[in-house]
Scaffold this motif. Structure first.
Motif, PDB file in Angstrom:
ATOM      1  N   UNK A 101      35.128  43.108  32.536  1.00  0.00           N
ATOM      2  CA  UNK A 101      34.287  43.213  31.336  1.00  0.00           C
ATOM      3  C   UNK A 101      35.018  43.960  30.238  1.00  0.00           C
ATOM      4  N   UNK A 102      35.665  45.062  30.596  1.00  0.00           N
ATOM      5  CA  UNK A 102      36.436  45.841  29.631  1.00  0.00           C
ATOM      6  C   UNK A 102      37.562  44.997  29.040  1.00  0.00           C
ATOM      7  N   UNK A 103      38.264  44.269  29.904  1.00  0.00           N
ATOM      8  CA  UNK A 103      39.366  43.428  29.436  1.00  0.00           C
ATOM      9  C   UNK A 103      38.860  42.335  28.502  1.00  0.00           C
ATOM     10  N   UNK A 104      37.707  41.755  28.821  1.00  0.00           N
ATOM     11  CA  UNK A 104      37.198  40.692  27.955  1.00  0.00           C
ATOM     12  C   UNK A 104      36.853  41.228  26.577  1.00  0.00           C
ATOM     13  N   UNK A 105      36.300  42.434  26.528  1.00  0.00           N
ATOM     14  CA  UNK A 105      36.009  43.062  25.238  1.00  0.00           C
ATOM     15  C   UNK A 105      37.296  43.239  24.433  1.00  0.00           C
ATOM     16  N   UNK A 106      38.347  43.684  25.106  1.00  0.00           N
ATOM     17  CA  UNK A 106      39.644  43.818  24.444  1.00  0.00           C
ATOM     18  C   UNK A 106      40.169  42.482  23.956  1.00  0.00           C
ATOM     19  N   UNK A 107      39.973  41.453  24.767  1.00  0.00           N
ATOM     20  CA  UNK A 107      40.429  40.118  24.377  1.00  0.00           C
ATOM     21  C   UNK A 107      39.619  39.577  23.198  1.00  0.00           C
ATOM     22  N   UNK A 144      39.968  35.474  31.928  1.00  0.00           N
ATOM     23  CA  UNK A 144      39.338  36.762  32.253  1.00  0.00           C
ATOM     24  C   UNK A 144      37.823  36.596  32.326  1.00  0.00           C
ATOM     25  N   UNK A 145      37.245  35.917  31.347  1.00  0.00           N
ATOM     26  CA  UNK A 145      35.784  35.719  31.318  1.00  0.00           C
ATOM     27  C   UNK A 145      35.314  34.950  32.557  1.00  0.00           C
ATOM     28  N   UNK A 146      36.024  33.885  32.904  1.00  0.00           N
ATOM     29  CA  UNK A 146      35.625  33.071  34.057  1.00  0.00           C
ATOM     30  C   UNK A 146      35.701  33.868  35.353  1.00  0.00           C
ATOM     31  N   UNK A 147      36.722  34.697  35.503  1.00  0.00           N
ATOM     32  CA  UNK A 147      36.823  35.525  36.705  1.00  0.00           C
ATOM     33  C   UNK A 147      35.756  36.620  36.708  1.00  0.00           C
ATOM     34  N   UNK A 148      35.456  37.148  35.549  1.00  0.00           N
ATOM     35  CA  UNK A 148      34.371  38.145  35.468  1.00  0.00           C
ATOM     36  C   UNK A 148      33.052  37.509  35.884  1.00  0.00           C
ATOM     37  N   UNK A 149      32.787  36.314  35.351  1.00  0.00           N
ATOM     38  CA  UNK A 149      31.533  35.615  35.689  1.00  0.00           C
ATOM     39  C   UNK A 149      31.465  35.276  37.174  1.00  0.00           C
ATOM     40  N   UNK A 150      32.589  34.878  37.748  1.00  0.00           N
ATOM     41  CA  UNK A 150      32.629  34.533  39.170  1.00  0.00           C
ATOM     42  C   UNK A 150      32.303  35.766  40.025  1.00  0.00           C
ATOM     43  N   UNK A 151      32.818  36.921  39.602  1.00  0.00           N
ATOM     44  CA  UNK A 151      32.532  38.158  40.343  1.00  0.00           C
ATOM     45  C   UNK A 151      31.086  38.574  40.194  1.00  0.00           C
ATOM     46  N   UNK A 152      30.480  38.244  39.063  1.00  0.00           N
ATOM     47  CA  UNK A 152      29.074  38.622  38.822  1.00  0.00           C
ATOM     48  C   UNK A 152      28.132  37.854  39.742  1.00  0.00           C
ATOM     49  N   UNK A 153      28.533  36.674  40.174  1.00  0.00           N
ATOM     50  CA  UNK A 153      27.639  35.848  41.013  1.00  0.00           C
ATOM     51  C   UNK A 153      27.799  36.123  42.498  1.00  0.00           C
TER      52      UNK A 153
END
Length: 154
Positions: A101-107, A144-153
């Motif tokens: 999440x932090x990385x996506x904000x940076x991106x 990054x977003x797709x991996x973040x979303x995958x971890x959220x599920x």
């Protein structure tokens, strides 16, 4: 003062802005990469950190080619880094999802910097360089977003 001088100054301002964001994301990717538990993500983040350093070098070289030799960062980088990549220490206990999440904000900040830069009137070679880098940043953001979303599920 000629309009060429004004264009030169604007190009310098735009490139320095993107260079500062790249410096932030280079450090952010390295810091987060060191703390990720997933080995594939860890390797990806460390590779991205090196990629951002390479992008920075390319833009610094473009400034050199346009007669700018003092390309030291403006000093706002520490504040920008804290704002963009967030307080990593607070996220470390949140696992890979929080770090992503932090990385996506940076991106998101990097995407904005490139979009802003490409809205300016720039010489074609610099515009092409920025567009190539932007394409990579957009793909990285989505990864990054797709991996973040995958971890959220999970």
């Amino acid at each position: 003062m000629s309009s060429d001088s004004g264009k030169q100054h604007e190009m310098q301002r735009v490139l320095r802005s993107v260079i500062n964001i790249l410096q932030d994301s280079q450090k952010g990717f390295a810091d987060i990469g060191e703390h990720l538990k997933d080995e594939t993500l860890k390797r990806y983040f460390l590779t991205e950190s090196l990629k951002r350093a390479s992008f920075r070098g390319d833009l610094e070289e473009a400034l050199h080619q346009n007669g700018v030799h003092d390309i030291h960062e403006t000093g706002t980088t520490a504040g920008t880094l804290h704002r963009v990549w967030g307080d990593l220490k607070a996220k470390l206990g949140s696992g890979d999802h929080g770090l992503l999440e932090t990385a996506e904000t940076g991106e998101d900040e990097a995407k904005k910097a490139y979009a802003d830069a490409l809205n300016q009137e720039l010489p074609l070679p610099i515009r092409q360089l920025l567009a190539e880098q932007q394409a990579h940043v957009l793909a990285s953001h989505d990864y990054v977003r797709n991996h973040r979303d995958a971890l959220a599920t999970k």
